[in-house]
Design a protein around this motif. Structure first.
Motif, PDB file in Angstrom:
ATOM      1  N   ILE A 129      -4.461  92.042   1.427  1.00 35.68           N
ATOM      2  CA  ILE A 129      -4.590  91.538   2.806  1.00 35.68           C
ATOM      3  C   ILE A 129      -4.320  90.029   2.877  1.00 35.68           C
ATOM      4  O   ILE A 129      -3.539  89.588   3.730  1.00 35.68           O
ATOM      5  CB  ILE A 129      -5.972  91.913   3.396  1.00 35.68           C
ATOM      6  CG1 ILE A 129      -6.054  93.433   3.581  1.00 35.68           C
ATOM      7  CG2 ILE A 129      -6.202  91.202   4.734  1.00 35.68           C
ATOM      8  CD1 ILE A 129      -7.413  93.950   3.996  1.00 35.68           C
ATOM      9  N   PRO A 130      -4.923  89.190   1.996  1.00 31.43           N
ATOM     10  CA  PRO A 130      -4.571  87.764   2.027  1.00 31.43           C
ATOM     11  C   PRO A 130      -3.077  87.510   1.790  1.00 31.43           C
ATOM     12  O   PRO A 130      -2.504  86.595   2.396  1.00 31.43           O
ATOM     13  CB  PRO A 130      -5.410  87.160   0.893  1.00 31.43           C
ATOM     14  CG  PRO A 130      -6.577  88.079   0.760  1.00 31.43           C
ATOM     15  CD  PRO A 130      -6.025  89.445   1.038  1.00 31.43           C
ATOM     16  N   GLY A 131      -2.440  88.338   0.946  1.00 33.45           N
ATOM     17  CA  GLY A 131      -1.001  88.180   0.686  1.00 33.45           C
ATOM     18  C   GLY A 131      -0.170  88.452   1.933  1.00 33.45           C
ATOM     19  O   GLY A 131       0.779  87.711   2.239  1.00 33.45           O
ATOM     20  N   ILE A 132      -0.539  89.515   2.667  1.00 36.53           N
ATOM     21  CA  ILE A 132       0.175  89.842   3.920  1.00 36.53           C
ATOM     22  C   ILE A 132      -0.076  88.747   4.961  1.00 36.53           C
ATOM     23  O   ILE A 132       0.855  88.322   5.665  1.00 36.53           O
ATOM     24  CB  ILE A 132      -0.269  91.224   4.438  1.00 36.53           C
ATOM     25  CG1 ILE A 132       0.218  92.319   3.471  1.00 36.53           C
ATOM     26  CG2 ILE A 132       0.262  91.482   5.844  1.00 36.53           C
ATOM     27  CD1 ILE A 132      -0.388  93.687   3.717  1.00 36.53           C
ATOM     28  N   LEU A 133      -1.329  88.268   5.047  1.00 39.51           N
ATOM     29  CA  LEU A 133      -1.645  87.185   5.987  1.00 39.51           C
ATOM     30  C   LEU A 133      -0.865  85.913   5.653  1.00 39.51           C
ATOM     31  O   LEU A 133      -0.382  85.210   6.553  1.00 39.51           O
ATOM     32  CB  LEU A 133      -3.149  86.888   5.968  1.00 39.51           C
ATOM     33  CG  LEU A 133      -4.075  87.918   6.611  1.00 39.51           C
ATOM     34  CD1 LEU A 133      -5.534  87.535   6.396  1.00 39.51           C
ATOM     35  CD2 LEU A 133      -3.785  88.050   8.104  1.00 39.51           C
ATOM     36  N   ALA A 134      -0.725  85.634   4.357  1.00 43.77           N
ATOM     37  CA  ALA A 134       0.033  84.451   3.927  1.00 43.77           C
ATOM     38  C   ALA A 134       1.492  84.576   4.350  1.00 43.77           C
ATOM     39  O   ALA A 134       2.103  83.604   4.818  1.00 43.77           O
ATOM     40  CB  ALA A 134      -0.073  84.277   2.409  1.00 43.77           C
ATOM     41  N   GLY A 135       2.061  85.784   4.215  1.00 47.41           N
ATOM     42  CA  GLY A 135       3.444  86.014   4.631  1.00 47.41           C
ATOM     43  C   GLY A 135       3.625  85.812   6.130  1.00 47.41           C
ATOM     44  O   GLY A 135       4.576  85.147   6.576  1.00 47.41           O
TER      45      GLY A 135
END
Length: 432
Positions: free
Chosen positions: A181-187
């Motif tokens: 989830i943090p990775g998708i939010l970062a993207g």
């Protein structure tokens, strides 16, 4: 006195241009010898033991394999087909190619565990396409370098594997799930400033005139690439294989796609692919092994506890200490790569984490977000180095474009600090 010498020796060797792994090992070995002047062989028999102990951990087997996966998918033509499919979905227009570059980099993050390999794969396709559409090379390099930083957050991730080895309470599957989830939010956070800057500065004026790929045809061409993260992450979730075994499965899947399906990899290409992956893996593993000597000298000299107590008793409070650590690591991240940061600082930070009862998985995601920021923060920005080399531009020319994207990703890190469930909900839901 000897503890101070440990850090002074390390910094002096670094400034003299000694490779970071050698600097860690030499500084650690020198201080072990000084602390054991009366012992046989000056206590240096601990050096080979800790060199081996640094490497003799099962999860580390996954690192050479995920590095190899990155090299294989770099040459397999998967990135170009994913780009065509993404363009077919979002269409042509100002700001669309930067959006496609970030989405494809995030998707490849679910296949490879290495940021620089991701930057090479995406940059090799996107930077030329963005140049043809009228985007400046410095902007294209900035977007690709920043987008590739999501690679170490979206599983599989080399950074999470190393963190799990250093922190007993954090398993690889839990960290992989926590990073999603943090990775998708970062993207998503990177897409906003990238599209905004492109439209504000009227870049990509030629993009609308370029042909839009046919959706069904581009989907059929991209299907093998789209299936890769499903196979790797789905297989781990279903219990078919461990993260280490998943890396080997990904290697054979990549070779099958490259050699049989797309036929972009021939038998003659295997040697340079294996050599490239072997060299990069050797560098990573050597740094890990030599950092074991440095960590041993830290613990035997009794450095960790006094430093941790000084920070805890500084009167800053829990969130004040956390912000102090983030500022420290952001500063260090400008000069050191992510793996080195983990190996040097995680042993020092563990007592602080335990004192405040921070969740080790959540703390690992915070540190990895910080490392992701460092991957495109000049002067030592490994992803940016790769994308600047492909775009043939100087790193200084990217700073004006990189700063808004750094601020956007920093905002995601603050969100994960404020709302830990952004990282911890998925591992709990999956039972890790």
């Amino acid at each position: 006195m000897i503890a101070t010498l440990l850090f002074v020796a390390f910094l002096v060797l670094m400034f003299l241009g000694v490779p970071i792994g050698a600097a860690l090992g030499l500084a650690g070995a020198a201080c072990i010898a000084l602390a054991n002047m009366d012992a046989q062989w000056f206590g240096l028999l601990a050096v080979p033991q800790n060199l081996y102990a640094g490497l003799g951990k099962y999860p580390l087997l996954a690192i050479p394999m995920f590095v190899l996966v990155g090299s294989i998918f770099d040459r397999s033509g998967v990135a170009a087909r994913l780009v065509n499919f993404a363009i077919a979905i979002v269409g042509r227009g100002p700001g669309m190619l930067p959006l496609v570059a970030i989405v494809v980099a995030m998707f490849l993050g679910g296949i490879s565990g290495s940021g620089p390999a991701n930057a090479a794969a995406v940059g090799g396709v996107m930077i030329a396409a963005m140049y043809r559409a009228g985007y400046p090379g410095s902007f294209s390099a900035s977007v690709v370098g920043a987008a590739a930083a999501t690679d170490i957050l979206i599983p599989p991730s080399v950074a999470f594997i190393i963190y799990s080895v250093l922190v007993p309470g954090a398993s690889v599957p839990a960290l992989f799930a926590a990073g999603m989830i943090p990775g998708i939010l970062a993207g998503i956070a990177l897409i906003v400033p990238a599209v905004w800057m492109a439209r504000k500065h009227k870049m990509g004026h030629l993009e609308a005139a370029l042909p839009r790929p046919e959706l069904w045809k581009s989907f059929k061409q991209a299907i093998w690439g789209l299936a890769a993260p499903i196979l790797i992450l789905g297989g781990m979730r279903a219990g078919w294989f461990t993260p280490t075994e998943a890396a080997v499965v990904a290697v054979f899947y990549g070779l099958f796609v490259g050699m049989v399906i797309h036929r972009t990899i021939g038998v003659r290409d295997l040697f340079p692919i294996l050599r490239e992956a072997g060299e990069l893996s050797a560098v990573i593993m050597l740094v890990v092994a030599l950092a074991g000597i440095f960590a041993f000298s830290l613990s035997t000299l009794g450095v960790i506890d006094p430093v941790a107590k000084a920070i805890v008793n500084s009167g800053l409070g829990e969130y004040g200490v956390l912000m102090l650590l983030i500022l420290l690591l952001i500063t260090v991240g400008m000069f050191l790569d992510g793996i080195s940061i983990f190996l040097i600082f995680v042993p020092l930070l563990l007592p602080i984490m335990n004192h405040y009862n921070w969740d080790p998985v959540w703390f690992g995601v915070i540190l990895t977000l910080k490392v992701a920021l460092g991957q495109f923060t000049p002067p030592l920005a490994v992803n940016l180095m790769v994308s600047c080399r492909i775009a043939n531009v100087r790193m200084e020319s990217t700073i004006r474009w990189v700063i808004p994207m750094l601020i956007a990703m920093f905002g995601v890190m603050l969100l994960v600090i404020a709302f830990p469930q952004l990282a911890l909900w998925l591992p709990a839901k999956l039972g890790y």
